[in-house]
Design a protein around this motif. Structure first.
Motif, mmCIF file in Angstrom:
data_model
loop_
_atom_site.group_PDB
_atom_site.id
_atom_site.type_symbol
_atom_site.label_atom_id
_atom_site.label_comp_id
_atom_site.label_asym_id
_atom_site.label_seq_id
_atom_site.Cartn_x
_atom_site.Cartn_y
_atom_site.Cartn_z
ATOM 1 N N PRO A 186 0.858 -1.291 -0.031
ATOM 2 C CA PRO A 186 0.119 0.071 -0.168
ATOM 3 C C PRO A 186 1.043 1.149 -0.119
ATOM 4 O O PRO A 186 2.105 1.343 0.620
ATOM 5 N N GLY A 187 0.251 2.400 -0.598
ATOM 6 C CA GLY A 187 0.926 3.656 -0.439
ATOM 7 C C GLY A 187 -0.211 4.588 -0.733
ATOM 8 O O GLY A 187 -1.474 4.330 -0.649
ATOM 9 N N VAL A 188 0.096 5.780 -0.663
ATOM 10 C CA VAL A 188 -0.764 7.046 -0.693
ATOM 11 C C VAL A 188 -1.662 6.928 -1.932
ATOM 12 O O VAL A 188 -2.945 7.289 -1.963
ATOM 13 N N PHE A 189 -1.247 6.751 -3.210
ATOM 14 C CA PHE A 189 -1.901 6.535 -4.421
ATOM 15 C C PHE A 189 -2.044 4.982 -4.747
ATOM 16 O O PHE A 189 -2.591 4.744 -5.633
ATOM 17 N N GLY A 221 -7.811 3.877 8.637
ATOM 18 C CA GLY A 221 -8.938 4.476 8.870
ATOM 19 C C GLY A 221 -9.148 5.635 8.179
ATOM 20 O O GLY A 221 -10.050 6.538 8.520
ATOM 21 N N LEU A 222 -8.511 5.799 6.927
ATOM 22 C CA LEU A 222 -8.725 7.165 6.054
ATOM 23 C C LEU A 222 -9.881 6.889 4.941
ATOM 24 O O LEU A 222 -10.214 5.865 4.639
ATOM 25 N N ASP A 263 -10.014 5.371 -4.049
ATOM 26 C CA ASP A 263 -8.755 6.368 -3.960
ATOM 27 C C ASP A 263 -8.762 7.242 -2.314
ATOM 28 O O ASP A 263 -9.979 7.668 -2.330
ATOM 29 N N LEU A 264 -7.808 7.722 -2.003
ATOM 30 C CA LEU A 264 -8.027 8.568 -0.998
ATOM 31 C C LEU A 264 -8.622 9.997 -1.422
ATOM 32 O O LEU A 264 -8.323 10.427 -2.448
ATOM 33 N N GLN A 308 -3.590 16.016 0.082
ATOM 34 C CA GLN A 308 -2.953 17.290 0.471
ATOM 35 C C GLN A 308 -2.200 17.275 1.582
ATOM 36 O O GLN A 308 -1.241 17.921 1.944
ATOM 37 N N ALA A 309 -3.228 16.861 2.595
ATOM 38 C CA ALA A 309 -2.573 16.833 3.924
ATOM 39 C C ALA A 309 -1.288 16.068 4.230
ATOM 40 O O ALA A 309 -0.253 16.415 4.953
ATOM 41 N N ILE A 310 -1.244 15.024 3.535
ATOM 42 C CA ILE A 310 -0.252 13.946 3.690
ATOM 43 C C ILE A 310 0.891 14.841 2.947
ATOM 44 O O ILE A 310 2.014 14.781 3.392
#
Length: 286
Positions: free
Chosen positions: A15-18, A70-71, A77-78, A84-86
């Motif tokens: 896993p990653g942000v994208f 828990g995002l 997708d996020l 942006q916050a990350i």
């Protein structure tokens, strides 16, 4: 190109942000830290992200990275405001290469002990890795492990890495049991990147392509004898006062908002360790 045995049936899903992982409590993402290092202000900002959008905690991994849980997502997708916050924390320097910045380094390197300060080598490796578009294609589980000669990481499974022999030289690791040539530390980052590119050539494409160097049919390079100086070993870094600072335990690998605030208030830099703790360097060490 070398053909590979059918060891895999799908690409890795690290896993990653994208590429968030969908869990029962929401999305899970992983942020890669080069050698576990992060600035206190980045830790504080990331803790705020976890409190505002996630489960309120930071989760440390055995590769010295940080996960958020828990995002919220939209369409898998996020949501954009979380991304942006990350990004505002400074811990996502590359959108294209976020999944492949897997660099473990002896946590005390440059602070106390060891044969060499590997922080410059790790920083250069990260820069060269992220500068090459092809290397964004490395599997998300492909791992670089850099041991500064004290032996704390020499027993870790790896794809590519090194063990320092003295202040200026190291022996390359090629897979978990293979050893490459002795080279100067000044050339180490580019040597590892060259081997990573060769791995991409050898692994091929498709869902059955290997994730790791050890899975290749043919070795990436001639396997050379292991230098006697690489047989060093030492136990896991204990919690509490240690050479160069204090190793603070994160209970069950969790850094809650209160612990994050405590850590931020007592350091100019922090090092997440592979033992699910945070090394707070002493002022003398930094």
């Amino acid at each position: 190109m070398t053909t590979t045995p059918s060891l895999r049936s799908r690409p890795d899903l690290c896993p990653g942000v994208f590429r968030p992982w969908s869990a029962d409590d929401g999305a899970l993402v992983r942020l890669r830290l080069v050698g576990g290092r992060l600035a206190p202000e980045s830790l504080a900002a990331l803790s705020d992200v976890a409190s505002e959008y996630g489960d309120g905690a930071l989760h440390l991994t055995r590769r010295a990275n940080v996960q958020l849980r828990g995002l919220p997502t939209r369409g898998g997708d996020l949501v954009p405001e979380v991304v942006q916050a990350i990004e505002a924390t400074g811990l996502l320097p590359s959108r294209t290469h976020e999944l492949v910045r897997n660099l473990m380094v002896s946590p005390q390197t440059g602070l106390s002990g060891g044969r060499a300060d590997l922080r410059p080598v790790a920083a250069e490796l990260d820069d060269v890795l992220c500068a090459n578009p092809r290397l964004a294609g490395l599997p998300g589980r492909f791992l670089f492990v850099l041991d500064d000669g004290r032996g704390d990481l020499v027993g870790r499974s790896t794809d590519l890495g090194l063990v320092a022999l003295d202040a200026t030289t190291a022996q390359l690791r090629v897979g978990s049991i293979g050893w490459g040539p002795v080279i100067g530390l000044a050339a180490a980052a580019r040597a590892m990147v060259d081997l990573a590119l060769r791995f991409l050539d050898e692994r091929g494409d498709g869902p059955e392509a290997p994730w790791h160097v050890d899975e290749l049919v043919q070795p990436l390079t001639d396997r050379l004898p292991r230098e006697a100086a690489t047989t060093v070993t030492c136990p896991a870094l204990p919690f509490g006062p240690v050479a160069g600072g204090e190793h603070v335990a994160a209970p069950k690998g969790v850094v809650d908002h209160a612990l994050a605030a405590l850590l931020v208030g007592h350091a100019r830099e922090l090092v997440v360790t592979p033992w699910r703790g945070v090394l707070v360097p002493s002022e003398e060490a930094t």
